[in-house]
Design an enzyme around this catalytic site. Structure first.
Site, PDB file in Angstrom:
ATOM      1  CE  LYS A   1      -4.465   1.035   0.547  1.00 14.49           C
ATOM      2  NZ  LYS A   1      -5.642   0.333   0.018  1.00 14.49           N
TER       3      LYS A   1
ATOM      4  N   GLY B   1     -23.673   3.331   5.301  1.00 16.87           N
ATOM      5  CA  GLY B   1     -22.785   3.856   4.267  1.00 16.87           C
ATOM      6  C   GLY B   1     -23.240   3.390   2.902  1.00 16.87           C
TER       7      GLY B   1
ATOM      8  N   GLY C   1     -22.404   4.534  -0.254  1.00 20.42           N
ATOM      9  CA  GLY C   1     -21.589   5.167  -1.284  1.00 20.42           C
ATOM     10  C   GLY C   1     -21.522   4.254  -2.499  1.00 20.42           C
TER      11      GLY C   1
ATOM     12  CB  VAL D   1     -19.280  -0.727  -1.907  1.00 20.38           C
ATOM     13  CG1 VAL D   1     -19.619  -2.191  -1.634  1.00 20.38           C
ATOM     14  CG2 VAL D   1     -17.884  -0.619  -2.496  1.00 20.38           C
TER      15      VAL D   1
END
Ligand code: NAD
Length: 367
Positions: free
Chosen positions: A93, A193, A195, A197
């Site tokens: 990452k 949430g 958003g 997804v």
């Protein structure tokens, strides 16, 4: 790598080699460029299975140690996600330190791309929080080691619909485990949430006749969920304790903690958010002791990674979707392993991930 590594990197950890050692990181690269203002950290956790793939996060970190901690924590998660998904990928990452709204520009992203190029393919980057497909186009001007490119450039585009499909498969597998049937008709699901997804997930669940509850901080998304899917809007405080069958966290990490777990009334937790357990060991065990079935986040949300991996090998959406469908079997396999080993589901998933890495290390020991 055969031991379960459930510790996370402490907030105060800034002893570099001790931090790397405690999480068994292979390599951490610090990138600095005065002209563009670039300050980035590329953390490569493990490359036994293949090159380390993980997105580039751009965030205005208050302290450099927070950026390092994020890079170490997130790259380790990528190793496990790729391993359990059966991909020939390692975990890595990158984080760029700075405000993406004011500091991001072509030069900065292209300079970052040159640092990625210098790693000769050991690290493959992609978009993440604070970066976009447009940014990845700039990175791609300096290196081929980038995925998550727009469809117009031969990439897979936004991975969120594929992630949502994987989460849907994971929810069905969890229902199979809890109720002996994977039909979701008549079940109630609370999605926190909605958003990229979460909204796609609502579509799948709505089609199967699920009673939906939603919360978010974005009013227009809530309105759309109510209008399009008949979802009942509740507050972010109330959603955790709703009397529903399934809770699907699709917003923030750390949502399963000392304050929230006591409030849960659901039988299953299965959602897309990364790092849902504030403390993997303590909160994984707590959910197990309450008899709640928890779908490990890095297993159920692997669809996005599967999607970008397909891109790296010549993108075909159908093959990404069918590989993502296998999350159903993987989740059930993890539940069985957890039962056999008498450990929580998160620990079972980590053990499984580490076992595959260990086994492949033996395979790779001969040229
Ligand atoms: P997103 O930013 O599109 O959606 C997140 C949603 O959560 C937004 O609607 C936002 O308004 C809402 N939100 C933010 N803070 C909130 C709060 N305090 N309470 C309630 N809602 C809040 O992100 P996404 O791409 O949909 O990803 C959702 C989660 O899934 C993230 O944790 C992400 O890391 C994880 N994930 C995403 C993918 C992917 O393919 N997009 C893949 C793997 C994991």
């Amino acid at each position: 790598m055969t031991q379960v590594q459930t510790q996370s990197v402490p907030a105060t950890q800034f002893d570099l080699f001790a931090g790397m050692e405690s999480t068994q990181h292979e390599q951490v690269v610090f990138c600095q460029d005065h002209a563009t203002g670039l300050k980035a950290i590329i953390a490569i956790h493990n490359t036994v299975l293949g090159p380390g793939l993980g997105g580039t996060r751009m965030w205005y970190y208050n302290h450099e140690k927070d950026a390092l901690r994020d890079a170490l924590r997130l790259s380790r998660g990528m190793t496990y996600k790729a391993s359990v998904a059966g991909l020939n990928l390692g975990g890595a990452k990158a984080v760029i330190i700075g405000d993406p709204k004011t500091m991001k520009n072509e030069a900065l992203m292209r300079k970052f791309g040159r640092f990625v190029e210098n790693l000769n393919g050991k690290y493959i980057t992609a978009e993440d929080v604070g970066t976009t497909t447009r940014d990845m186009e700039y990175v791609n001007m300096e290196t081929d080691h980038v995925v998550g490119l727009p469809e117009s450039m031969g990439g897979g585009g936004d991975p969120s619909p594929v992630t949502a499909y994987g989460v849907y498969m994971g929810i069905k597998a969890s229902a199979q485990k809890a109720y002996g049937s994977d039909s979701l008709a008549g079940k109630s699901v609370a999605v926190m949430g909605i958003g990229k997804v979460g909204m796609h997930l609502l579509e799948y669940l709505h089609q199967e006749g699920v009673k939906l509850y939603v919360s978010d901080i974005n009013d227009s998304a809530l309105q759309a969920a109510a209008t399009n899917f008949g979802a009942v809007v509740v507050s972010n405080e109330d959603i955790v304790g709703l009397d529903v069958d399934i809770f699907a966290p699709c917003a923030l990490g750390g949502i399963l903690n000392d304050n929230t777990i006591g409030k849960l009334k659901c039988q299953i937790i299965a959602g897309a958010a990364n790092n849902q357990l504030e403390d993997e060991k303590i909160h994984g065990d707590l959910l197990k002791s309450k008899g709640i079935i928890y779908a490990p986040d890095f297993v159920i949300n692997a669809g996005g990674l599967i999607n970008v991996y397909s891109e790296y090998n010549g993108y075909v959406r159908e093959s990404a979707m069918s590989q993502t469908e296998n999350i159903y079997n993987t989740i059930l396999d993890i539940y069985n392993r957890a039962e056999l080993a008498n450990v929580n589901n998160q620990a079972a998933a980590i053990m499984h991930a580490e076992k595959r890495i260990h086994d492949m290390m033996l395979v790779h020991s001969t040229y």
